[in-house]
Motif scaffolding. Structure first.
Motif, PDB file in Angstrom:
ATOM      1  N   ASN A  25       7.343  55.222 -27.624  1.00 26.27           N
ATOM      2  CA  ASN A  25       7.286  55.062 -28.694  1.00 26.27           C
ATOM      3  C   ASN A  25       9.267  55.951 -29.570  1.00 26.27           C
ATOM      4  OD1 ASN A  25       7.174  55.484 -31.885  1.00 26.27           O
ATOM      5  ND2 ASN A  25       5.885  57.383 -31.613  1.00 26.27           N
ATOM      6  N   PRO A  26      10.575  54.780 -28.682  1.00 30.72           N
ATOM      7  CA  PRO A  26      11.335  55.468 -29.534  1.00 30.72           C
ATOM      8  C   PRO A  26      11.544  56.184 -30.804  1.00 30.72           C
ATOM      9  CG  PRO A  26      11.898  53.511 -28.940  1.00 30.72           C
ATOM     10  CD  PRO A  26       9.972  54.181 -28.942  1.00 30.72           C
ATOM     11  N   GLU A  27      10.882  55.423 -31.948  1.00 24.99           N
ATOM     12  CA  GLU A  27      11.803  55.847 -32.908  1.00 24.99           C
ATOM     13  C   GLU A  27      11.284  57.112 -32.854  1.00 24.99           C
ATOM     14  OE1 GLU A  27       8.895  53.303 -32.537  1.00 24.99           O
ATOM     15  OE2 GLU A  27      10.750  51.963 -32.246  1.00 24.99           O
ATOM     16  N   VAL A  28      10.094  58.259 -32.234  1.00 26.57           N
ATOM     17  CA  VAL A  28      10.331  59.513 -32.251  1.00 26.57           C
ATOM     18  C   VAL A  28      11.679  60.432 -32.250  1.00 26.57           C
ATOM     19  CG1 VAL A  28       9.035  61.708 -30.893  1.00 26.57           C
ATOM     20  CG2 VAL A  28       8.002  59.596 -31.818  1.00 26.57           C
ATOM     21  N   LEU A  29      12.016  59.845 -31.920  1.00 25.56           N
ATOM     22  CA  LEU A  29      13.516  60.523 -31.258  1.00 25.56           C
ATOM     23  C   LEU A  29      14.880  60.542 -32.658  1.00 25.56           C
ATOM     24  CD1 LEU A  29      14.571  58.745 -27.449  1.00 25.56           C
ATOM     25  CD2 LEU A  29      13.613  60.934 -28.357  1.00 25.56           C
ATOM     26  N   LEU A  30      14.279  59.412 -32.930  1.00 26.55           N
ATOM     27  CA  LEU A  30      15.374  58.912 -34.362  1.00 26.55           C
ATOM     28  C   LEU A  30      15.120  60.361 -35.200  1.00 26.55           C
ATOM     29  CD1 LEU A  30      16.266  55.292 -34.266  1.00 26.55           C
ATOM     30  CD2 LEU A  30      17.644  56.631 -33.070  1.00 26.55           C
ATOM     31  N   ARG A  31      16.250  60.723 -35.647  1.00 28.60           N
ATOM     32  CA  ARG A  31      15.828  61.245 -37.162  1.00 28.60           C
ATOM     33  C   ARG A  31      16.096  61.138 -38.485  1.00 28.60           C
ATOM     34  NH1 ARG A  31      15.788  67.486 -36.704  1.00 28.60           N
ATOM     35  NH2 ARG A  31      14.438  67.978 -34.925  1.00 28.60           N
ATOM     36  N   GLY A  32      15.283  60.449 -39.103  1.00 25.20           N
ATOM     37  CA  GLY A  32      15.226  59.983 -40.876  1.00 25.20           C
ATOM     38  C   GLY A  32      17.243  59.973 -41.255  1.00 25.20           C
ATOM     39  N   GLY A  33      17.411  58.787 -41.677  1.00 27.66           N
ATOM     40  CA  GLY A  33      18.413  59.218 -42.385  1.00 27.66           C
ATOM     41  C   GLY A  33      20.535  58.591 -41.402  1.00 27.66           C
ATOM     42  N   TYR A  34      19.675  58.652 -40.081  1.00 28.25           N
ATOM     43  CA  TYR A  34      20.737  58.829 -39.501  1.00 28.25           C
ATOM     44  C   TYR A  34      20.648  56.928 -38.778  1.00 28.25           C
ATOM     45  CZ  TYR A  34      21.245  63.319 -39.074  1.00 28.25           C
ATOM     46  OH  TYR A  34      21.921  65.238 -38.743  1.00 28.25           O
ATOM     47  N   ASP A  35      21.363  56.606 -39.331  1.00 26.62           N
ATOM     48  CA  ASP A  35      21.289  54.217 -38.850  1.00 26.62           C
ATOM     49  C   ASP A  35      22.001  54.834 -37.842  1.00 26.62           C
ATOM     50  OD1 ASP A  35      19.622  54.191 -41.256  1.00 26.62           O
ATOM     51  OD2 ASP A  35      21.644  53.833 -42.714  1.00 26.62           O
ATOM     52  N   LEU A  36      22.882  55.201 -37.564  1.00 31.82           N
ATOM     53  CA  LEU A  36      24.317  55.425 -36.639  1.00 31.82           C
ATOM     54  C   LEU A  36      23.868  55.943 -35.273  1.00 31.82           C
ATOM     55  CD1 LEU A  36      27.238  55.704 -37.706  1.00 31.82           C
ATOM     56  CD2 LEU A  36      26.183  53.269 -37.296  1.00 31.82           C
ATOM     57  N   ALA A  37      22.330  55.581 -35.027  1.00 31.18           N
ATOM     58  CA  ALA A  37      21.838  56.505 -34.056  1.00 31.18           C
ATOM     59  C   ALA A  37      21.148  56.088 -32.921  1.00 31.18           C
ATOM     60  CB  ALA A  37      20.188  58.089 -34.330  1.00 31.18           C
ATOM     61  N   ILE A  38      22.241  54.945 -33.124  1.00 35.49           N
ATOM     62  CA  ILE A  38      21.383  54.241 -31.734  1.00 35.49           C
ATOM     63  C   ILE A  38      22.035  54.034 -30.372  1.00 35.49           C
ATOM     64  CG2 ILE A  38      21.054  51.222 -31.038  1.00 35.49           C
ATOM     65  CD1 ILE A  38      19.717  52.731 -33.713  1.00 35.49           C
ATOM     66  N   ASP A  39      23.617  54.609 -30.181  1.00 36.25           N
ATOM     67  CA  ASP A  39      23.958  54.848 -29.050  1.00 36.25           C
ATOM     68  C   ASP A  39      22.910  56.025 -28.124  1.00 36.25           C
ATOM     69  OD1 ASP A  39      25.464  52.930 -29.549  1.00 36.25           O
ATOM     70  OD2 ASP A  39      26.842  54.480 -30.348  1.00 36.25           O
ATOM     71  N   GLY A  40      22.175  56.825 -29.444  1.00 38.29           N
ATOM     72  CA  GLY A  40      21.914  58.106 -28.740  1.00 38.29           C
ATOM     73  C   GLY A  40      20.663  57.716 -27.940  1.00 38.29           C
TER      74      GLY A  40
END
Length: 57
Positions: A25-40
């Motif tokens: 579930n990689p979406e857990v690593l993304l915070r809301g509002g950060y569209d450019l966080a794919i590299d992270g």
């Protein structure tokens, strides 16, 4: 089994479950509002896969 051994096994199992959860579930690593966080996300997922491979070997 001693208490220290049981505690160590519990900590290892917790780390194992967390790494599997983040891989599935990689979406857990993304915070809301950060569209450019794919590299992270790619870096984080790669680190989780490396941790998992080292963990099982």
């Amino acid at each position: 089994m001693s208490n220290r051994f049981q505690f160590g096994v519990i900590l290892i199992l917790i780390a194992f479950v967390i790494s599997i959860t983040f891989c599935l579930n990689p979406e857990v690593l993304l915070r809301g509002g950060y569209d450019l966080a794919i590299d992270g996300l790619v870096v984080s997922r790669t680190l989780m896969i490396i941790f998992f491979v080292v963990f099982i070997s």
